[in-house]
Design a protein around this motif. Structure first.
Motif, PDB file in Angstrom:
ATOM      1  N   ALA A   1      -1.760  -1.093  -3.595  1.00 44.56           N
ATOM      2  CA  ALA A   1      -0.905  -0.310  -4.495  1.00 44.56           C
ATOM      3  C   ALA A   1      -1.048  -0.835  -5.917  1.00 44.56           C
ATOM      4  O   ALA A   1      -1.153  -2.034  -6.152  1.00 44.56           O
ATOM      5  CB  ALA A   1       0.554  -0.380  -4.031  1.00 44.56           C
ATOM      6  N   ASP A   2      -1.009   0.092  -6.929  1.00 42.05           N
ATOM      7  CA  ASP A   2      -1.245  -0.262  -8.336  1.00 42.05           C
ATOM      8  C   ASP A   2      -0.288  -1.312  -8.830  1.00 42.05           C
ATOM      9  O   ASP A   2      -0.664  -2.199  -9.599  1.00 42.05           O
ATOM     10  CB  ASP A   2      -1.146   0.993  -9.212  1.00 42.05           C
ATOM     11  CG  ASP A   2      -2.294   1.945  -8.954  1.00 42.05           C
ATOM     12  OD1 ASP A   2      -3.315   1.485  -8.406  1.00 42.05           O
ATOM     13  OD2 ASP A   2      -2.171   3.123  -9.301  1.00 42.05           O
ATOM     14  N   ASN A   3       0.982  -1.232  -8.459  1.00 37.27           N
ATOM     15  CA  ASN A   3       1.974  -2.146  -9.004  1.00 37.27           C
ATOM     16  C   ASN A   3       1.877  -3.548  -8.423  1.00 37.27           C
ATOM     17  O   ASN A   3       2.652  -4.417  -8.749  1.00 37.27           O
ATOM     18  CB  ASN A   3       3.387  -1.611  -8.792  1.00 37.27           C
ATOM     19  CG  ASN A   3       3.755  -1.590  -7.308  1.00 37.27           C
ATOM     20  OD1 ASN A   3       2.892  -1.572  -6.446  1.00 37.27           O
ATOM     21  ND2 ASN A   3       5.047  -1.580  -7.032  1.00 37.27           N
TER      22      ASN A   3
ATOM     23  N   VAL B   1       0.864  -1.178   0.000  1.00 40.23           N
ATOM     24  CA  VAL B   1       0.000   0.000   0.000  1.00 40.23           C
ATOM     25  C   VAL B   1       0.898   1.225   0.000  1.00 40.23           C
ATOM     26  O   VAL B   1       2.091   1.151   0.328  1.00 40.23           O
ATOM     27  CB  VAL B   1      -0.945   0.031   1.223  1.00 40.23           C
ATOM     28  CG1 VAL B   1      -1.898  -1.156   1.225  1.00 40.23           C
ATOM     29  CG2 VAL B   1      -0.141   0.075   2.524  1.00 40.23           C
ATOM     30  N   HIS B   2       0.324   2.366  -0.365  1.00 41.95           N
ATOM     31  CA  HIS B   2       1.050   3.634  -0.289  1.00 41.95           C
ATOM     32  C   HIS B   2       0.650   4.327   1.008  1.00 41.95           C
ATOM     33  O   HIS B   2      -0.533   4.560   1.249  1.00 41.95           O
ATOM     34  CB  HIS B   2       0.710   4.533  -1.482  1.00 41.95           C
ATOM     35  CG  HIS B   2       1.317   4.078  -2.765  1.00 41.95           C
ATOM     36  ND1 HIS B   2       2.672   4.160  -3.024  1.00 41.95           N
ATOM     37  CD2 HIS B   2       0.763   3.514  -3.857  1.00 41.95           C
ATOM     38  CE1 HIS B   2       2.918   3.673  -4.221  1.00 41.95           C
ATOM     39  NE2 HIS B   2       1.783   3.266  -4.751  1.00 41.95           N
ATOM     40  N   GLY B   3       1.637   4.657   1.833  1.00 43.54           N
ATOM     41  CA  GLY B   3       1.275   5.323   3.075  1.00 43.54           C
ATOM     42  C   GLY B   3       2.452   5.490   4.013  1.00 43.54           C
ATOM     43  O   GLY B   3       3.602   5.208   3.688  1.00 43.54           O
TER      44      GLY B   3
ATOM     45  N   HIS C   1      -8.309  -4.093  -2.704  1.00 46.13           N
ATOM     46  CA  HIS C   1      -7.978  -3.524  -1.404  1.00 46.13           C
ATOM     47  C   HIS C   1      -7.299  -4.583  -0.539  1.00 46.13           C
ATOM     48  O   HIS C   1      -7.438  -5.780  -0.761  1.00 46.13           O
ATOM     49  CB  HIS C   1      -9.239  -3.020  -0.692  1.00 46.13           C
ATOM     50  CG  HIS C   1      -9.857  -1.815  -1.335  1.00 46.13           C
ATOM     51  ND1 HIS C   1     -10.616  -1.897  -2.497  1.00 46.13           N
ATOM     52  CD2 HIS C   1      -9.831  -0.493  -0.987  1.00 46.13           C
ATOM     53  CE1 HIS C   1     -11.014  -0.686  -2.828  1.00 46.13           C
ATOM     54  NE2 HIS C   1     -10.562   0.176  -1.932  1.00 46.13           N
ATOM     55  N   VAL C   2      -6.574  -4.100   0.470  1.00 48.58           N
ATOM     56  CA  VAL C   2      -6.035  -4.980   1.500  1.00 48.58           C
ATOM     57  C   VAL C   2      -6.786  -4.684   2.787  1.00 48.58           C
ATOM     58  O   VAL C   2      -7.313  -3.586   2.982  1.00 48.58           O
ATOM     59  CB  VAL C   2      -4.523  -4.769   1.691  1.00 48.58           C
ATOM     60  CG1 VAL C   2      -3.773  -5.107   0.422  1.00 48.58           C
ATOM     61  CG2 VAL C   2      -4.222  -3.329   2.108  1.00 48.58           C
ATOM     62  N   PHE C   3      -6.844  -5.669   3.676  1.00 47.14           N
ATOM     63  CA  PHE C   3      -7.584  -5.455   4.922  1.00 47.14           C
ATOM     64  C   PHE C   3      -6.835  -6.060   6.091  1.00 47.14           C
ATOM     65  O   PHE C   3      -6.047  -6.999   5.944  1.00 47.14           O
ATOM     66  CB  PHE C   3      -8.992  -6.041   4.828  1.00 47.14           C
ATOM     67  CG  PHE C   3      -9.032  -7.540   4.713  1.00 47.14           C
ATOM     68  CD1 PHE C   3      -8.982  -8.354   5.844  1.00 47.14           C
ATOM     69  CD2 PHE C   3      -9.118  -8.150   3.467  1.00 47.14           C
ATOM     70  CE1 PHE C   3      -9.024  -9.722   5.735  1.00 47.14           C
ATOM     71  CE2 PHE C   3      -9.143  -9.538   3.349  1.00 47.14           C
ATOM     72  CZ  PHE C   3      -9.093 -10.329   4.492  1.00 47.14           C
ATOM     73  N   VAL C   4      -7.094  -5.483   7.268  1.00 49.26           N
ATOM     74  CA  VAL C   4      -6.628  -6.034   8.529  1.00 49.26           C
ATOM     75  C   VAL C   4      -7.870  -6.240   9.385  1.00 49.26           C
ATOM     76  O   VAL C   4      -8.608  -5.286   9.652  1.00 49.26           O
ATOM     77  CB  VAL C   4      -5.649  -5.085   9.241  1.00 49.26           C
ATOM     78  CG1 VAL C   4      -5.148  -5.724  10.540  1.00 49.26           C
ATOM     79  CG2 VAL C   4      -4.490  -4.731   8.342  1.00 49.26           C
ATOM     80  N   SER C   5      -8.116  -7.471   9.793  1.00 48.55           N
ATOM     81  CA  SER C   5      -9.282  -7.809  10.604  1.00 48.55           C
ATOM     82  C   SER C   5      -8.838  -8.056  12.038  1.00 48.55           C
ATOM     83  O   SER C   5      -7.944  -8.870  12.288  1.00 48.55           O
ATOM     84  CB  SER C   5      -9.985  -9.048  10.036  1.00 48.55           C
ATOM     85  OG  SER C   5     -11.067  -9.428  10.860  1.00 48.55           O
ATOM     86  N   ILE C   6      -9.453  -7.339  12.996  1.00 48.79           N
ATOM     87  CA  ILE C   6      -9.141  -7.460  14.422  1.00 48.79           C
ATOM     88  C   ILE C   6     -10.418  -7.890  15.131  1.00 48.79           C
ATOM     89  O   ILE C   6     -11.403  -7.143  15.164  1.00 48.79           O
ATOM     90  CB  ILE C   6      -8.609  -6.125  14.981  1.00 48.79           C
ATOM     91  CG1 ILE C   6      -7.343  -5.702  14.209  1.00 48.79           C
ATOM     92  CG2 ILE C   6      -8.341  -6.221  16.476  1.00 48.79           C
ATOM     93  CD1 ILE C   6      -6.900  -4.291  14.473  1.00 48.79           C
ATOM     94  N   ARG C   7     -10.411  -9.108  15.725  1.00 52.78           N
ATOM     95  CA  ARG C   7     -11.641  -9.684  16.275  1.00 52.78           C
ATOM     96  C   ARG C   7     -11.489 -10.010  17.760  1.00 52.78           C
ATOM     97  O   ARG C   7     -10.443 -10.507  18.192  1.00 52.78           O
ATOM     98  CB  ARG C   7     -12.014 -10.953  15.510  1.00 52.78           C
ATOM     99  CG  ARG C   7     -12.322 -10.719  14.042  1.00 52.78           C
ATOM    100  CD  ARG C   7     -12.901 -11.975  13.392  1.00 52.78           C
ATOM    101  NE  ARG C   7     -11.957 -13.075  13.408  1.00 52.78           N
ATOM    102  CZ  ARG C   7     -11.057 -13.288  12.453  1.00 52.78           C
ATOM    103  NH1 ARG C   7     -10.979 -12.463  11.419  1.00 52.78           N
ATOM    104  NH2 ARG C   7     -10.233 -14.321  12.519  1.00 52.78           N
ATOM    105  N   ASP C   8     -12.551  -9.713  18.491  1.00 51.94           N
ATOM    106  CA  ASP C   8     -12.638 -10.129  19.888  1.00 51.94           C
ATOM    107  C   ASP C   8     -14.000 -10.780  20.108  1.00 51.94           C
ATOM    108  O   ASP C   8     -14.876 -10.731  19.244  1.00 51.94           O
ATOM    109  CB  ASP C   8     -12.451  -8.931  20.839  1.00 51.94           C
ATOM    110  CG  ASP C   8     -13.587  -7.917  20.723  1.00 51.94           C
ATOM    111  OD1 ASP C   8     -14.738  -8.256  21.101  1.00 51.94           O
ATOM    112  OD2 ASP C   8     -13.331  -6.780  20.255  1.00 51.94           O
TER     113      ASP C   8
END
Length: 492
Positions: free
Chosen positions: A488-490, A377-379, A419-426
């Motif tokens: 990210a595009d690439n 990702v870009h950031g 997209h990319v994701f981060v899942s945080i579960r409780d």
């Protein structure tokens, strides 16, 4: 009285049209007249053993199977016409208008191909088409205003409509230098304009600012090009009024600059909150480690390894604090180049170090499912990492409540739909009782003493990275907080 057979033969031998005789079944060349031999540069004996790919151009549309299919079409239907590009013995291609005709002879059917070289005709037609399109373009632009300039860029002739664009009559403008009427961008004498026109490389776009007597300004857009006609080369400028467009672009540029100012202004507020809220964690941890070191120093025996470990941890926490300050400074400047290509999984691993420390203190088990592949990702790595820490700490504070039976924190990363994701579960109380709009605005906090500041900061950071934070029910109970960022595009 009809000509004798020999007369017909003489006509075929002396015609300028090339003739090839192919056997209908095999498509082999049986005979060629002198005109065909001259066009190919082969003798008749050299032509006979040749196949289509030996004497045709190399483009795909002239490959052997296409030529055979064309001749076969004449066998089936009696005749077939096609533009075919042949190749001479010297490797020169020439385009022909060719007709294949089935002829039934005493010795069996043959296909007679009559062809003539049309390369010059096609070239002439293309030139005529270009001239026609150029004239049409001139006629079209003439409705917008036409100016003929001499070699010194003075007005030699001007259409009435073009004169009205300048607020003058054609007679008043005759002989006037174009740039005396208003500044041109680029200048007509600039190297770019001079070189492009001299090279005949098309037109040059000109924007001219015209000051009016009432103090207002109008803008004219033009295309300057060299037009050759009747042996004369003229500098032709087609012009139209683009004042509304230019004024809109200037208003838009002002609004963009104002938005950038407001964005930086609000970012300063974000920085203040981040420094106040986020620096609290590493500074508090450093204070705790210092207190521990003081206690150990006061003891009768001092463990060198314990002292070294405490100092290392203090150094790590202070380094992180410095990274947060540096990252926030870059973030507030709102410069695109500060966003780098980062691996989200790598940032997760770095953040989990601090999450596991907090979880271990509270007796919470951490399960992380992170694929080996990179998720780019870009950031800003530090800012995204801080968001992840904030979300995990919030989840841990919910997990450690006495009513939460399962003392586990689950973290997962992945990719879906660009997209990319981060899942945080409780598996705590869940957030279903909170209004969705309050969650989205970051105003919700399940903690009695919480102000929701961490969520507000986190959402601001994620939104400025083009992402979002989603709050979902977890299965079988609790909350899933999902951080989503553009891939990210690439890496798509």
């Amino acid at each position: 009285m009809f000509p004798a057979r020999r007369d017909f033969e003489q006509m075929i031998l002396n015609t300028g049209t090339g003739i090839l005789i192919h056997e209908a079944a095999s498509k082999n060349i049986l005979w060629a007249n002198p005109a065909a031999c001259r066009m190919f540069g082969f003798t008749l004996e050299e032509l006979k053993p040749l196949k289509a790919h030996h004497m045709s151009a190399q483009e795909r549309q002239y490959r052997r199977e296409v030529g055979v299919a064309w001749l076969q079409s004449a066998v089936v239907h009696g005749s077939s016409r096609k533009q075919w590009k042949y190749r001479t013995k010297d490797g020169v291609d020439f385009l022909t208008d060719a007709r294949a005709t089935l002829v039934r002879c005493e010795d069996g059917p043959v296909v007679m191909v009559e062809f003539r070289n049309i390369s010059d005709e096609v070239e002439l037609q293309e030139e005529l088409t270009w001239v026609s399109e150029s004239l049409q373009r001139i006629m079209t632009h003439t409705a917008a205003g036409l100016v003929i300039l001499d070699d010194d860029n003075c007005i030699d002739d001007i259409s009435p409509l073009a004169a009205r664009l300048f607020g003058r009559t054609p007679a008043e403008l005759s002989g006037v230098h174009l740039e005396d009427l208003g500044k041109c961008e680029p200048r007509l004498t600039s190297d770019h304009v001079v070189e492009r026109l001299a090279a005949g490389a098309g037109s040059v776009s000109i924007l001219q600012e015209i000051g009016k007597d009432d103090g207002t300004t109008s803008w004219l857009a033009g295309e300057l090009e060299i037009v050759a006609h009747d042996g004369i080369r003229s500098r032709v400028l087609t012009m139209r009024d683009v004042t509304d467009r230019v004024e809109w672009e200037r208003r838009h540029a002002y609004q963009e600059a104002n938005l950038q100012y407001l964005s930086r202004y609000h970012a300063m507020g974000d920085m203040a909150m981040i420094l106040a809220h986020e620096l609290g964690q590493p500074l508090a941890a450093s204070t705790n480690y210092l207190s521990g070191l003081k206690s150990r120093l006061a003891a009768e025996t001092v463990d060198a390894r314990s002292l070294s470990y405490g100092i290392d941890q203090i150094e790590r926490q202070l380094k992180r604090a410095g990274e947060i300050v540096t990252s926030v400074k870059r973030y507030v400047r709102r410069i695109e180049s500060t966003a780098v290509l980062m691996d989200l999984n790598e940032t997760i691993e770095e953040s989990l170090y601090f999450v596991r420390l907090r979880a271990a203190e509270q007796g919470v088990r951490v399960f992380a499912e992170i694929p080996e592949r990179d998720l780019y990702v870009h950031g800003e790595s530090v800012l995204i990492g801080q968001v992840i820490i904030n979300l995990c700490v919030n989840a841990i504070e919910e997990i450690v409540r006495p009513t939460t039976e399962v003392k586990e924190l689950a973290i997962e990363t992945g990719q879906a739909d660009g997209h990319v994701f981060v899942s945080i579960r409780d598996q705590g109380r869940g957030m279903g009782t909170a209004p969705t709009n309050r969650l989205a605005s970051g105003a919700f906090s399940a903690k009695q003493d919480g102000a929701g500041i961490g969520l507000i900061i986190s959402e601001h950071i994620v939104e400025r990275h083009g992402g979002a934070i989603e709050y979902l029910p977890n299965d079988p109970r609790g909350t899933e907080v999902r951080l989503v960022l553009p891939l990210a595009d690439n890496n798509v």
